[in-house]
Design a protein around this motif. Sequence first.
Motif, short mmCIF file in Angstrom:
data_model
loop_
_atom_site.label_atom_id
_atom_site.label_comp_id
_atom_site.label_asym_id
_atom_site.label_seq_id
_atom_site.Cartn_x
_atom_site.Cartn_y
_atom_site.Cartn_z
N ILE A 89 4.86 -1.57 -23.71
CA ILE A 89 4.09 -0.48 -23.15
C ILE A 89 4.78 0.17 -21.95
O ILE A 89 4.64 1.38 -21.73
CB ILE A 89 2.67 -0.97 -22.76
N LEU A 93 3.38 7.19 -25.45
CA LEU A 93 2.15 6.41 -25.40
C LEU A 93 1.16 6.71 -26.53
O LEU A 93 0.54 5.79 -27.06
CB LEU A 93 1.46 6.62 -24.05
N ALA A 117 -4.92 -2.17 -23.07
CA ALA A 117 -3.87 -1.20 -23.40
C ALA A 117 -4.43 0.22 -23.40
O ALA A 117 -3.78 1.14 -22.90
CB ALA A 117 -3.28 -1.54 -24.76
#
Length: 278
Positions: A68, A227, A248
């Motif tokens: 991430i 993302l 997340a």
Amino acid sequence: MPNYQRILLFRTIKIILLAVFTLISIAPLAWILLSSFKTNREIMLSAFSLPSSFDFKGYKVALEVSPILRFYGNSLIIATASTILNLLFVSMTAYVFARFEFKGRALMALMISSSLLIPSSALLMPIYRIMVSIHLFDTIIGLILVHTALGLPTSFFVIRSYFQSIPKELEEAAYIDGCGYMKTFFVIVLPLAKSGLSTVAVLQFLMSWNEFMFALVLTKSEKVRTLPLALNYFTTQFSFNYTALFAALTMVILPSIIIYIILQEQVTQSMVTGAIKG
């Protein structure tokens, strides 16, 4: 019914409607944030209960299992660079269209504005072929250029309107004082259009940050992906770990909200300052 009672009734209805719309907007975000601190068991037992403790284990798992941070860096670079390029190119173009008369100006402005009517899906194949032919497929530079171009029509429409509202006498006074064209534009005109530029920056940054379709088609490797594409990755990796999934999602959503609040605050301050000076 007396006038003051009507006014009070309308104000009450307005406040109630604003409160309802605010609740509808904030409730899903608050639910995701609170769920990121729950355990899987708590989420399955009651989706709307408060977490028993604020544990950051879900965030730790999300950072360990998925790349991430790399997706964060890619999105931040692409969104920031495309916003800066968009503001630079569009501000200069819009200023010329707002201040100077030349042949074909109306037609060219109409063509730029009418591109808002073209569906993004219709641009996928042409842009894909162009990116491949110039060797910018699966590159951050390619996504920056595409995102910059996608925001041009909206930015042009907004900024030109702000430039048209600025009195020409200010620029004429600057020319008399010895300022050249470039100095007048960057020193006099741009600061006066700060609220318009901030509005465009908000729109462009959020568009680039949340853009999914072109990022999916124009990338193939994990090192370039952004993302919004990571959400699909999270759904696969965290299919049974809802705590990590909500963590997340929170990390994906929060930056755009923070940027929006910061830039909107600047817009509000600029408008208030301009009103006071006016």
